[in-house]
Design an enzyme around this catalytic site. Sequence first.
Site, mmCIF file in Angstrom:
data_model
loop_
_atom_site.group_PDB
_atom_site.id
_atom_site.type_symbol
_atom_site.label_atom_id
_atom_site.label_comp_id
_atom_site.label_asym_id
_atom_site.label_seq_id
_atom_site.Cartn_x
_atom_site.Cartn_y
_atom_site.Cartn_z
ATOM 1 C CD GLU A 155 -5.965 4.576 -1.175
ATOM 2 O OE1 GLU A 155 -6.060 4.679 0.054
ATOM 3 O OE2 GLU A 155 -6.926 4.263 -1.911
ATOM 4 C CE1 TYR A 178 -3.766 2.470 0.959
ATOM 5 C CE2 TYR A 178 -1.972 3.556 2.133
ATOM 6 C CZ TYR A 178 -3.244 3.580 1.600
ATOM 7 O OH TYR A 178 -3.992 4.719 1.686
#
Length: 414
Positions: A223, A109
Amino acid sequence: MNIHEYQAKELLKTCDVATDAGFMAQSAGDVEKRLGEVHGPPWVIKAQVHSGGRGKAGGIKLARDQAEAFGFANQILGMTLVTAQTGAKGRIVRKILVAEAAKVDKEYYLSLLIDRAAASYVFVGSTEGGVEIEKVAAETPDAIARVYVDPLSGFRTYHAAEMARKLGFSGDLPAGCSLSSPKRMFGSAQAGPLASIGLAKQLSAIMAGMFKLFVEKDASLVEINPLVKTKEGKLLAIDAKVNFDDNGLARHPDIAALRDVGEEDPNEAQASKHDLSYIKLDGTIGCLVNGAGLAMATMDIVKHYGGSPANFLDVGGSASIEKVTEAFKIILSDSAVKGILVNIFGGIMKCDVIAEGIVAASKTLGVKVPIVARLDGTNVEQGKRILADSGLNIIPAGSLAEAAELIVKEAGRF
Ligand code: GDP
Ligand code: MN
């Protein structure tokens, strides 16, 4: 403002962030025409809606041959996707992304946002990327790494070195060293396709690209989840989400053009077209107010008297009759609304203009729910007279407290 994954990836590509190749399609015919452009099989067919959690909801499929690719395209296009983020109503899928399927070795992530409390940019990274990042953050906060970037220094390779170390990409990278002169720092450590320095350098390029996109385009979030390490030792963004600061859009017509109003709450889209600040809430009292501060106070006082606002709506300081009518239309199209509280302070705005707007809107729209109006300020007497002479059932109120109490009571009866 939110954009789709395929758009986010195109933007990331312009900033030299490695992503998987693919194309957006709106019909199975598009897929048939263009499938040959993308390396495969296998391919991934991905629903493009403004929501995460698509994989778990059945909006992402792996196609092992052409027939499967067409089949999944047909299946996903037009489906109503209910994810953890869409609410029970779900979202109709109108676009898909057809992408080359990456050979995933591990999922990470990585995101960039602003930490207001720290007055800094912050990169957030985790080795536990993929579809459960919220769970990871809640249950094992230690698995979430943060690297702060001072806005005055901007992004530097030492930020990447720090994140690389935290994600385990740095091998025996000595503390405090930079990635800008890898030869000197790492010598022969570069040997082999999966050498950690290769990953650290790739990470550095990805973070530099994310930072460039964020700053140059006034983003509020960039993101990548997951950022994958492929079996070939390449870092690839295979899902991306970018949000933009609405107040920066005027400076970026290219970004504003990416807007997909089909993905927005229709009332919010309509409001923004008429330059009204509207946010739908889940209560029953529609609020029509001028000024954001007054709108907040109005919502508070509605709550205080036991009601619950159906919306935040600021018609602005200089609303016209047309704007007020539009505001009424938007409030009334919400079937949850059981009463409307009009709270106007006439400063620049004149109370008689608002009153005419209320009367015109009530007449054309045939309002059935009770309306309580509290007007004060410039031309308040004319305003009150217009309401009283209209023959409509608009309940006047003197103070804001009285108005809130009245509308909560009236809406409760409706
Ligand atoms: P989300 O569920 O909306 O976050 O959509 P993602 O694009 O993140 O996809 C969810 C999951 O599907 C990822 O975490 C991957 O495990 C898997 N996935 C997506 N694209 C690919 C791909 O190209 N190859 C492989 N092997 N898995 C993929
Ligand atoms: Mn994802």
